[in-house]
Every structure is written in C-alpha cells, then in structure tokens.
Scaffold this motif. Structure first.
Motif, PDB file in Angstrom:
ATOM      1  N   GLY A   1     -34.492  15.344 -51.683  1.00  0.00           N
ATOM      2  CA  GLY A   1     -33.091  15.236 -52.054  1.00  0.00           C
ATOM      3  C   GLY A   1     -32.442  14.029 -51.393  1.00  0.00           C
ATOM      4  N   VAL A   2     -31.216  13.755 -51.816  1.00  0.00           N
ATOM      5  CA  VAL A   2     -30.458  12.621 -51.297  1.00  0.00           C
ATOM      6  C   VAL A   2     -29.018  13.072 -51.079  1.00  0.00           C
ATOM      7  N   VAL A   3     -28.407  12.606 -49.999  1.00  0.00           N
ATOM      8  CA  VAL A   3     -26.988  12.823 -49.756  1.00  0.00           C
ATOM      9  C   VAL A   3     -26.268  11.542 -50.148  1.00  0.00           C
ATOM     10  N   TYR A   4     -25.176  11.710 -50.870  1.00  0.00           N
ATOM     11  CA  TYR A   4     -24.379  10.579 -51.342  1.00  0.00           C
ATOM     12  C   TYR A   4     -22.951  10.749 -50.837  1.00  0.00           C
ATOM     13  N   ILE A   5     -22.435   9.697 -50.191  1.00  0.00           N
ATOM     14  CA  ILE A   5     -21.070   9.720 -49.674  1.00  0.00           C
ATOM     15  C   ILE A   5     -20.354   8.465 -50.168  1.00  0.00           C
ATOM     16  N   GLU A   6     -19.269   8.664 -50.919  1.00  0.00           N
ATOM     17  CA  GLU A   6     -18.477   7.541 -51.406  1.00  0.00           C
ATOM     18  C   GLU A   6     -17.530   7.084 -50.313  1.00  0.00           C
ATOM     19  N   GLY A   7     -17.350   5.780 -50.201  1.00  0.00           N
ATOM     20  CA  GLY A   7     -16.439   5.262 -49.197  1.00  0.00           C
ATOM     21  C   GLY A   7     -15.657   4.069 -49.695  1.00  0.00           C
ATOM     22  N   LEU A   8     -14.562   3.787 -49.043  1.00  0.00           N
ATOM     23  CA  LEU A   8     -13.704   2.670 -49.424  1.00  0.00           C
ATOM     24  C   LEU A   8     -14.439   1.341 -49.335  1.00  0.00           C
ATOM     25  N   THR A   9     -15.328   1.220 -48.365  1.00  0.00           N
ATOM     26  CA  THR A   9     -16.030  -0.046 -48.171  1.00  0.00           C
ATOM     27  C   THR A   9     -17.446  -0.043 -48.738  1.00  0.00           C
ATOM     28  N   GLY A  10     -17.822   1.031 -49.404  1.00  0.00           N
ATOM     29  CA  GLY A  10     -19.153   1.111 -50.008  1.00  0.00           C
ATOM     30  C   GLY A  10     -19.664   2.533 -49.983  1.00  0.00           C
ATOM     31  N   ASP A  11     -20.762   2.737 -50.655  1.00  0.00           N
ATOM     32  CA  ASP A  11     -21.353   4.068 -50.753  1.00  0.00           C
ATOM     33  C   ASP A  11     -22.540   4.170 -49.809  1.00  0.00           C
ATOM     34  N   LEU A  12     -22.760   5.377 -49.314  1.00  0.00           N
ATOM     35  CA  LEU A  12     -23.843   5.640 -48.376  1.00  0.00           C
ATOM     36  C   LEU A  12     -24.806   6.642 -48.998  1.00  0.00           C
ATOM     37  N   TYR A  13     -26.088   6.339 -48.912  1.00  0.00           N
ATOM     38  CA  TYR A  13     -27.137   7.254 -49.357  1.00  0.00           C
ATOM     39  C   TYR A  13     -27.980   7.600 -48.140  1.00  0.00           C
ATOM     40  N   ALA A  14     -28.230   8.891 -47.955  1.00  0.00           N
ATOM     41  CA  ALA A  14     -29.018   9.319 -46.799  1.00  0.00           C
ATOM     42  C   ALA A  14     -30.137  10.239 -47.278  1.00  0.00           C
ATOM     43  N   GLU A  15     -31.242  10.240 -46.538  1.00  0.00           N
ATOM     44  CA  GLU A  15     -32.397  11.062 -46.887  1.00  0.00           C
ATOM     45  C   GLU A  15     -32.889  11.795 -45.644  1.00  0.00           C
ATOM     46  N   GLY A  16     -34.000  12.497 -45.803  1.00  0.00           N
ATOM     47  CA  GLY A  16     -34.668  13.133 -44.676  1.00  0.00           C
ATOM     48  C   GLY A  16     -33.832  14.185 -43.978  1.00  0.00           C
ATOM     49  N   GLU A  17     -33.747  14.058 -42.648  1.00  0.00           N
ATOM     50  CA  GLU A  17     -33.041  15.040 -41.837  1.00  0.00           C
ATOM     51  C   GLU A  17     -31.564  15.145 -42.206  1.00  0.00           C
ATOM     52  N   ASP A  18     -30.980  14.048 -42.682  1.00  0.00           N
ATOM     53  CA  ASP A  18     -29.576  14.078 -43.090  1.00  0.00           C
ATOM     54  C   ASP A  18     -29.359  15.045 -44.249  1.00  0.00           C
ATOM     55  N   VAL A  19     -30.313  15.130 -45.149  1.00  0.00           N
ATOM     56  CA  VAL A  19     -30.197  16.061 -46.281  1.00  0.00           C
ATOM     57  C   VAL A  19     -30.213  17.495 -45.766  1.00  0.00           C
ATOM     58  N   GLN A  20     -31.124  17.803 -44.849  1.00  0.00           N
ATOM     59  CA  GLN A  20     -31.189  19.153 -44.289  1.00  0.00           C
ATOM     60  C   GLN A  20     -29.909  19.496 -43.527  1.00  0.00           C
ATOM     61  N   ARG A  21     -29.389  18.531 -42.764  1.00  0.00           N
ATOM     62  CA  ARG A  21     -28.160  18.769 -42.008  1.00  0.00           C
ATOM     63  C   ARG A  21     -26.981  19.018 -42.959  1.00  0.00           C
ATOM     64  N   CYS A  22     -26.871  18.229 -44.004  1.00  0.00           N
ATOM     65  CA  CYS A  22     -25.783  18.407 -44.969  1.00  0.00           C
ATOM     66  C   CYS A  22     -25.950  19.700 -45.764  1.00  0.00           C
ATOM     67  N   ALA A  23     -27.188  20.099 -46.048  1.00  0.00           N
ATOM     68  CA  ALA A  23     -27.423  21.367 -46.746  1.00  0.00           C
ATOM     69  C   ALA A  23     -26.953  22.540 -45.887  1.00  0.00           C
ATOM     70  N   LYS A  24     -27.197  22.464 -44.587  1.00  0.00           N
ATOM     71  CA  LYS A  24     -26.727  23.506 -43.662  1.00  0.00           C
ATOM     72  C   LYS A  24     -25.205  23.548 -43.644  1.00  0.00           C
ATOM     73  N   VAL A  25     -24.576  22.373 -43.575  1.00  0.00           N
ATOM     74  CA  VAL A  25     -23.117  22.296 -43.594  1.00  0.00           C
ATOM     75  C   VAL A  25     -22.584  22.860 -44.913  1.00  0.00           C
ATOM     76  N   PHE A  26     -23.247  22.529 -46.019  1.00  0.00           N
ATOM     77  CA  PHE A  26     -22.791  23.025 -47.326  1.00  0.00           C
ATOM     78  C   PHE A  26     -22.870  24.556 -47.373  1.00  0.00           C
ATOM     79  N   ASP A  27     -23.925  25.122 -46.821  1.00  0.00           N
ATOM     80  CA  ASP A  27     -24.020  26.588 -46.743  1.00  0.00           C
ATOM     81  C   ASP A  27     -22.867  27.160 -45.927  1.00  0.00           C
ATOM     82  N   ASP A  28     -22.514  26.496 -44.827  1.00  0.00           N
ATOM     83  CA  ASP A  28     -21.385  26.936 -44.002  1.00  0.00           C
ATOM     84  C   ASP A  28     -20.074  26.835 -44.784  1.00  0.00           C
ATOM     85  N   LEU A  29     -19.924  25.761 -45.564  1.00  0.00           N
ATOM     86  CA  LEU A  29     -18.724  25.588 -46.385  1.00  0.00           C
ATOM     87  C   LEU A  29     -18.595  26.711 -47.408  1.00  0.00           C
ATOM     88  N   ARG A  30     -19.707  27.039 -48.046  1.00  0.00           N
ATOM     89  CA  ARG A  30     -19.674  28.124 -49.042  1.00  0.00           C
ATOM     90  C   ARG A  30     -19.321  29.449 -48.387  1.00  0.00           C
TER      91      ARG A  30
END
Length: 178
Positions: A127-156
């Motif tokens: 998977g890939v994490v995508y973050i839009e920003g004023l100065t550009g977009d950020l794509y993250a992979e690997g451990e960042d995807v797992q960390r964001c998936a955990k955060v998303f579960d917490d958000l839900r």
C-alpha cells in the motif's frame, strides 16, 4: 495510483473527500485555491474530479472515509451548495462500496487531527500513503503505511458508526436546506 487501488481509506479534517464532492463544491474549493487558477483551469480540475469519481460509481473501488464534524459545518460555496453536498454524502453512503464515518466535536482531541491522509491498498503490491500539501504531495510506503493504518483504525474507533454518521449528516442537511 488511485485508479489501480482496490480500497482507499481517507481521513479529512477540513473538506469533503474529493471522491465524494459534488461539482459545485469542487468548483467552490478550486476557485478559492491559493494558486488562483484561471476559469479554464478550474473547469479542468472539476472535470478530473468527476472522472475520478467514476471509480466509485462504477464500483471499481471501495472507499472508507472518516471526516471531522467540522467538514459538515464549513459552508463551502454557501448554504445551497452545502445542502446539496450533504445530500450527496447520504446518497454515496447508500452504496455498498462507500463507508462514511464522522468524528463528532464531542470527541475532543484525537489521533491525527492535524493531518489528512489517504491510504491506497492494491490487490498486488504494498500500500501507499498519500498526503496532499500546499507545497507538494507526499507519498510514503513501508512502515509509514502500517503506522497510518493503525491511526486510521483509531480514527474509526473515535468516529460515530456509519448509521449514526448518516443521521448527523441528515440532521445538518435538513438545517442547511434553504
């Protein structure tokens, strides 16, 4: 990447997720953009957004969206456009491939409230994490995807259920209707 994804988990703090925006809502956001796009550029962006939304309407993609309650109160484009946008959210939630959950104001502080993000999942490959920003977009992979998936579960877990979220959206829409 979005067209290759099978599932997108999207968290938004300020605006309706792009895949769920009405044309008028998209136009209102685009016109307000800091880059001051020309009228032609605005219409091109709107057309791209409409094309992307076909992924949902043609059921090629599953979307799980968590939004802050502030998204529902921010009058993008005025009361009529906002009422139409809230109706569109309710209609989208009737699809089998769309889940919308709202984190209510009463929740207080919660995980990632300062950063919106998308997690794109694919049938094959990581998977890939995508973050839009004023100065550009950020794509993250690997451990960042797992960390964001955990955060998303917490958000839900912090959010209302899809049914309670729909009820909140309906109540706000009924108050917004001019």
């Amino acid at each position: 990447m979005e067209s290759a994804a099978t599932t997108i988990q999207n968290f938004e703090t300020l605006v309706v997720p792009g895949l769920l925006q009405t044309v008028d809502y998209t136009r209102a956001i685009t016109v307000a953009d800091a880059s001051q796009p020309t009228p032609q550029a605005v219409e091109e962006r709107v057309a791209v957004r409409v094309e992307r939304q076909k992924l949902l309407t043609e059921e090629k993609l599953r979307l799980v969206a968590v939004i802050d309650e502030a998204v529902l109160h921010r009058r993008i484009g005025g009361p009529e456009i906002m009422a139409d946008q809230l109706t569109a959210l309710l209609e989208a939630q009737d699809r089998w491939n769309v889940i919308i959950q709202v984190i209510p104001f009463g929740e207080g502080a919660y995980a990632s409230m300062l950063s919106s993000f998308h997690i794109l999942s694919f049938d094959e490959g990581p998977g890939v994490v995508y973050i839009e920003g004023l100065t550009g977009d950020l794509y993250a992979e690997g451990e960042d995807v797992q960390r964001c998936a955990k955060v998303f579960d917490d958000l839900r877990a912090s959010a209302l259920s899809p049914a309670a979220s729909a009820e909140m959206i309906k109540d706000l829409r009924d108050r917004e209707t001019p």
